[in-house]
Write a protein that holds these residues in place. Sequence first.
Motif, PDB file in Angstrom:
ATOM      1  N   ALA A 157      17.847  16.989 -21.493  1.00  0.00           N
ATOM      2  CA  ALA A 157      18.929  16.383 -20.707  1.00  0.00           C
ATOM      3  C   ALA A 157      19.171  17.162 -19.414  1.00  0.00           C
ATOM      4  O   ALA A 157      19.366  16.575 -18.344  1.00  0.00           O
ATOM      5  CB  ALA A 157      20.207  16.326 -21.540  1.00  0.00           C
ATOM      6  N   GLU A 158      19.137  18.484 -19.517  1.00  0.00           N
ATOM      7  CA  GLU A 158      19.361  19.311 -18.323  1.00  0.00           C
ATOM      8  C   GLU A 158      18.229  19.176 -17.320  1.00  0.00           C
ATOM      9  O   GLU A 158      18.447  19.272 -16.110  1.00  0.00           O
ATOM     10  CB  GLU A 158      19.546  20.770 -18.753  1.00  0.00           C
ATOM     11  CG  GLU A 158      20.881  21.000 -19.474  1.00  0.00           C
ATOM     12  CD  GLU A 158      20.999  22.380 -20.088  1.00  0.00           C
ATOM     13  OE1 GLU A 158      19.950  23.052 -20.269  1.00  0.00           O
ATOM     14  OE2 GLU A 158      22.138  22.786 -20.406  1.00  0.00           O
ATOM     15  N   ARG A 159      17.018  18.929 -17.801  1.00  0.00           N
ATOM     16  CA  ARG A 159      15.893  18.695 -16.893  1.00  0.00           C
ATOM     17  C   ARG A 159      16.060  17.378 -16.135  1.00  0.00           C
ATOM     18  O   ARG A 159      15.659  17.261 -14.980  1.00  0.00           O
ATOM     19  CB  ARG A 159      14.575  18.683 -17.672  1.00  0.00           C
ATOM     20  CG  ARG A 159      14.103  20.061 -18.129  1.00  0.00           C
ATOM     21  CD  ARG A 159      12.976  19.954 -19.134  1.00  0.00           C
ATOM     22  NE  ARG A 159      11.895  19.106 -18.663  1.00  0.00           N
ATOM     23  CZ  ARG A 159      11.028  18.479 -19.452  1.00  0.00           C
ATOM     24  NH1 ARG A 159      11.126  18.590 -20.772  1.00  0.00           N
ATOM     25  NH2 ARG A 159      10.081  17.730 -18.935  1.00  0.00           N
ATOM     26  N   ILE A 160      16.672  16.389 -16.766  1.00  0.00           N
ATOM     27  CA  ILE A 160      16.846  15.076 -16.151  1.00  0.00           C
ATOM     28  C   ILE A 160      17.823  15.145 -14.971  1.00  0.00           C
ATOM     29  O   ILE A 160      17.634  14.487 -13.954  1.00  0.00           O
ATOM     30  CB  ILE A 160      17.332  14.056 -17.202  1.00  0.00           C
ATOM     31  CG1 ILE A 160      16.229  13.809 -18.240  1.00  0.00           C
ATOM     32  CG2 ILE A 160      17.753  12.734 -16.546  1.00  0.00           C
ATOM     33  CD1 ILE A 160      16.700  13.040 -19.461  1.00  0.00           C
ATOM     34  N   VAL A 161      18.872  15.953 -15.098  1.00  0.00           N
ATOM     35  CA  VAL A 161      19.917  15.999 -14.066  1.00  0.00           C
ATOM     36  C   VAL A 161      19.796  17.230 -13.156  1.00  0.00           C
ATOM     37  O   VAL A 161      20.643  17.452 -12.291  1.00  0.00           O
ATOM     38  CB  VAL A 161      21.323  15.975 -14.707  1.00  0.00           C
ATOM     39  CG1 VAL A 161      21.502  14.721 -15.559  1.00  0.00           C
ATOM     40  CG2 VAL A 161      21.573  17.226 -15.556  1.00  0.00           C
ATOM     41  N   SER A 166      16.882  25.236  -9.380  1.00  0.00           N
ATOM     42  CA  SER A 166      17.113  25.631 -10.771  1.00  0.00           C
ATOM     43  C   SER A 166      15.794  25.633 -11.534  1.00  0.00           C
ATOM     44  O   SER A 166      14.855  24.921 -11.183  1.00  0.00           O
ATOM     45  CB  SER A 166      18.096  24.674 -11.449  1.00  0.00           C
ATOM     46  OG  SER A 166      17.512  23.396 -11.619  1.00  0.00           O
ATOM     47  N   GLY A 167      15.744  26.416 -12.595  1.00  0.00           N
ATOM     48  CA  GLY A 167      14.527  26.493 -13.393  1.00  0.00           C
ATOM     49  C   GLY A 167      14.204  25.201 -14.095  1.00  0.00           C
ATOM     50  O   GLY A 167      13.043  24.942 -14.443  1.00  0.00           O
ATOM     51  N   ALA A 168      15.221  24.354 -14.332  1.00  0.00           N
ATOM     52  CA  ALA A 168      15.007  23.092 -15.038  1.00  0.00           C
ATOM     53  C   ALA A 168      14.487  21.985 -14.116  1.00  0.00           C
ATOM     54  O   ALA A 168      14.050  20.932 -14.583  1.00  0.00           O
ATOM     55  CB  ALA A 168      16.312  22.631 -15.691  1.00  0.00           C
ATOM     56  N   TYR A 169      14.539  22.223 -12.807  1.00  0.00           N
ATOM     57  CA  TYR A 169      14.161  21.200 -11.825  1.00  0.00           C
ATOM     58  C   TYR A 169      12.650  20.988 -11.827  1.00  0.00           C
ATOM     59  O   TYR A 169      11.869  21.937 -11.772  1.00  0.00           O
ATOM     60  CB  TYR A 169      14.610  21.653 -10.449  1.00  0.00           C
ATOM     61  CG  TYR A 169      14.357  20.688  -9.315  1.00  0.00           C
ATOM     62  CD1 TYR A 169      15.005  19.454  -9.256  1.00  0.00           C
ATOM     63  CD2 TYR A 169      13.496  21.026  -8.275  1.00  0.00           C
ATOM     64  CE1 TYR A 169      14.796  18.591  -8.195  1.00  0.00           C
ATOM     65  CE2 TYR A 169      13.282  20.165  -7.208  1.00  0.00           C
ATOM     66  CZ  TYR A 169      13.929  18.946  -7.176  1.00  0.00           C
ATOM     67  OH  TYR A 169      13.717  18.090  -6.120  1.00  0.00           O
ATOM     68  N   GLY A 170      12.260  19.717 -11.925  1.00  0.00           N
ATOM     69  CA  GLY A 170      10.837  19.409 -11.946  1.00  0.00           C
ATOM     70  C   GLY A 170      10.600  17.916 -11.832  1.00  0.00           C
ATOM     71  O   GLY A 170      11.464  17.165 -11.354  1.00  0.00           O
TER      72      GLY A 170
END
Length: 281
Positions: A157-161, A166-170
């Motif tokens: 979920a954190e990768r989606i938003v 940020s490290g989750a951004y992709g």
Amino acid sequence: MAAIDGLPPLREVIATHGLVAKKQLGQNFLLDLNLTAKIARMAGDLSACDVLEVGPGPGGLTRGLLAEGARHVLAVEKDARCIPALEEIAAIYPGRLEVVNGDALEVDAAARLTAPIRVVANLPYNVGTELLIRWLSPPVWPPFWRSLTLMFQKEVAERIVAKPGSGAYGRLALLAQWRTDPRIVLTLPPEAFVPAPKVHSAVVHLTALPEPRYPAEAGVLSRVTAMAFNQRRKMLRSSLRGLAPDLEDKLRAAGIEPTARAEEISLEKFCALARLVAGKG
């Protein structure tokens, strides 16, 4: 909730039908009917909508969707053990619940539903991301659905938003945010589920935009972002080598420093680069 639909509590349903969650099917059952009703409400007004639900299991969310007024629910369940429990729900809501025993990756749900359509699901962990990518990548846009309200592992979920930097951004953030407005609307602890997973979960609500946020060809944007994030620690002039003969000029024209890295670049600039690569900048 049980008083509304006259059906027994979910723990009783699970015991009656012997529904022990199977790890290989990515099953974690959400048994609190107050929570399932809350998730159903987060999908918006369902009274004039058909709803696609994937992986209903014993039917907790299914009951929430129907009690909250969904016009029609198509429940696609791969586990044949769950079908009798779902058929009991269908009997309480005549004509409003269609149960399909099948693989959501193979069932043509759009052909069985009438617009407007919302997708609401506690997705099996093992196919959740793949289904999301399919729903976000149809041949034409807008898609068959108006919104997606989906349960994922919190990390997904954190990768989606996620936002740049940020490290989750992709790629998943770019794909979701290019064509939808995604937001996390609920976070749930492991103990909310049976069996309890090792991680927290989160519900993401994604509203389809009428058209992509920035113009770009889907195939080109996908190629650009794949190259960029497959070597995300490298500078873009290295990770995107071979993308275009005048790569550094195109990067600068898109407002991107060739020495920047993928996680620093906004969706708008990736789309600008994709247009330039396609010769449409």
